[in-house]
Design an enzyme around this catalytic site. Structure first.
Site, mmCIF file in Angstrom:
data_model
loop_
_atom_site.group_PDB
_atom_site.id
_atom_site.type_symbol
_atom_site.label_atom_id
_atom_site.label_comp_id
_atom_site.label_asym_id
_atom_site.label_seq_id
_atom_site.Cartn_x
_atom_site.Cartn_y
_atom_site.Cartn_z
ATOM 1 N N ASN A 11 0.869 -1.176 0.000
ATOM 2 C CA ASN A 11 0.000 0.000 0.000
ATOM 3 C C ASN A 11 0.908 1.229 0.000
ATOM 4 O O ASN A 11 1.533 1.536 1.005
ATOM 5 C CB ASN A 11 -0.875 -0.054 1.265
ATOM 6 C CG ASN A 11 -1.694 1.212 1.465
ATOM 7 O OD1 ASN A 11 -1.768 2.057 0.569
ATOM 8 N ND2 ASN A 11 -2.314 1.331 2.627
ATOM 9 N N LYS A 13 0.107 4.288 -0.282
ATOM 10 C CA LYS A 13 -0.486 5.477 0.366
ATOM 11 C C LYS A 13 -0.250 6.733 -0.474
ATOM 12 O O LYS A 13 -0.261 6.660 -1.697
ATOM 13 C CB LYS A 13 0.049 5.618 1.798
ATOM 14 C CG LYS A 13 -0.129 4.320 2.603
ATOM 15 C CD LYS A 13 0.104 4.467 4.080
ATOM 16 C CE LYS A 13 -0.099 3.120 4.753
ATOM 17 N NZ LYS A 13 -0.065 3.183 6.201
ATOM 18 N N HIS A 97 -9.500 1.016 4.707
ATOM 19 C CA HIS A 97 -8.233 1.154 5.443
ATOM 20 C C HIS A 97 -8.463 2.053 6.664
ATOM 21 O O HIS A 97 -9.248 2.998 6.601
ATOM 22 C CB HIS A 97 -7.165 1.755 4.524
ATOM 23 C CG HIS A 97 -5.806 1.708 5.141
ATOM 24 N ND1 HIS A 97 -5.379 2.658 6.047
ATOM 25 C CD2 HIS A 97 -4.802 0.803 5.026
ATOM 26 C CE1 HIS A 97 -4.157 2.335 6.449
ATOM 27 N NE2 HIS A 97 -3.789 1.219 5.854
ATOM 28 N N GLU A 99 -6.843 4.376 7.898
ATOM 29 C CA GLU A 99 -6.624 5.817 7.669
ATOM 30 C C GLU A 99 -7.853 6.438 7.009
ATOM 31 O O GLU A 99 -8.171 7.604 7.257
ATOM 32 C CB GLU A 99 -5.356 6.024 6.819
ATOM 33 C CG GLU A 99 -4.100 5.797 7.667
ATOM 34 C CD GLU A 99 -2.886 5.303 6.891
ATOM 35 O OE1 GLU A 99 -2.872 5.412 5.654
ATOM 36 O OE2 GLU A 99 -1.959 4.784 7.541
ATOM 37 N N GLU A 169 -5.529 -5.323 10.275
ATOM 38 C CA GLU A 169 -4.494 -4.339 10.572
ATOM 39 C C GLU A 169 -4.804 -3.661 11.900
ATOM 40 O O GLU A 169 -5.608 -2.715 11.941
ATOM 41 C CB GLU A 169 -4.453 -3.279 9.463
ATOM 42 C CG GLU A 169 -4.149 -3.839 8.104
ATOM 43 C CD GLU A 169 -3.527 -2.782 7.198
ATOM 44 O OE1 GLU A 169 -2.417 -3.027 6.711
ATOM 45 O OE2 GLU A 169 -4.139 -1.713 7.003
ATOM 46 N N GLY A 175 2.373 1.829 10.932
ATOM 47 C CA GLY A 175 3.335 2.913 10.840
ATOM 48 C C GLY A 175 4.001 3.257 12.158
ATOM 49 O O GLY A 175 4.668 4.276 12.286
ATOM 50 N N SER A 215 3.304 -2.559 10.306
ATOM 51 C CA SER A 215 4.750 -2.638 10.523
ATOM 52 C C SER A 215 5.350 -3.983 10.113
ATOM 53 O O SER A 215 6.241 -4.503 10.785
ATOM 54 C CB SER A 215 5.107 -2.301 11.977
ATOM 55 O OG SER A 215 4.711 -0.973 12.267
#
Ligand code: PGA
Length: 251
Positions: A11, A13, A97, A99, A169, A175, A215
């Site tokens: 991904n 991003k 996702h 985010e 996730e 991250g 991660s």
């Protein structure tokens, strides 16, 4: 239904211009061209999709987008539809996702509509779910995932979901450099698979690929992939560099 071939997905991003994305895609294609028994997918930004699609022709790497709108077309400024993604060469699309959920108001209901649009247009939805740190500390992980799955997949029947990929996730691991331990990942993946079994039957539960994300790096990929219910990885930061990502592909 096909057996669970591992899927390693990148991904990207909001990183990389079209040119940069093409460079990385080409470098990656070279490094993974002899890899077999693993599906590889990269999801660059919308603006890079068509260019990267060209670059990936005759490679073993699939192209994905990072989101889509559920309508086919219309007055939805700033949105991209499933037919547009297909035309740009995509076979996969990441949906829900964390985010998107956290910063752009994505809800289980809109996630559900996006998954429906993807399936109707023959795109593989990579359906993301995961709990926050607060939810994990409050021991709500399973109830949060239960709700995300039930609502995200509401209205679908077993036959609709043979393409579905789920990505677990944990939000606290994205991250942050904190990875779920292999035991934590396995525990949740096992739970997700049994939930799918309860709702859609054993055949789908055995076939659905459940990726781990958060991660993932070259040095933790193989331990995660050794878990019986971990069928791949959704990789953010470590997918941006062709060499690093190719090492994950070769877990
Ligand atoms: P990360 O991101 O690998 O940088 O933690 C994963 C993701 O957001 O899909």
């Amino acid at each position: 239904m096909t057996p669970r071939t591992p899927l390693i997905a990148g991904n990207w991003k909001m990183f990389k211009t079209g040119r940069e994305a093409v460079e990385t895609a080409k470098a990656l294609a070279e490094k993974v061209q002899t890899v077999s028994g693993v599906d590889v997918m990269i999801a660059p930004a919308f603006t890079a999709l068509s260019l990267v699609s060209e670059a990936l022709k005759e490679t073993n790497i699939a192209l994905g987008a990072q989101n889509l709108h559920w309508e086919m077309e219309g007055a939805f400024t700033g949105e991209i539809s499933a037919p547009m993604l297909k035309a740009a060469g995509c076979s996969h699309v990441i949906i829900g996702h964390s985010e998107r959920r956290q910063y752009f108001g994505e809800t289980d209901e809109t996630v559900n509509r996006r998954i429906k649009a993807a399936l109707e247009h023959d795109l593989v939805p990579v359906f993301c779910i995961g709990e926050t740190e607060t939810e994990r500390e409050a021991e709500e992980t399973f109830s949060v995932l239960d709700k995300q799955i039930k609502k995200g997949l509401e209205g679908f029947s077993f036959g609709d979901l043979d393409k579905l990929v789920i990505a677990y996730e944990p939000v606290w691991a994205i991250g942050t450099g904190k990875t779920a331990t292999t035991e934590q990942a396995q525990e949740v993946h096992g739970f997700i698979r049994s939930m799918i079994g309860d709702h859609y039957g054993d055949t789908l539960a055995k076939a659905v690929r459940i990726l781990y994300g958060g991660s993932v790096k070259p040095d933790n990929a193989s331990a995660l992939m050794a878990m019986p219910d971990v069928d791949g990885a959704l990789v953010g930061g470590a997918s941006l560099d062709a060499e690093t990502f190719s090492r994950i592909v070769r877990f």
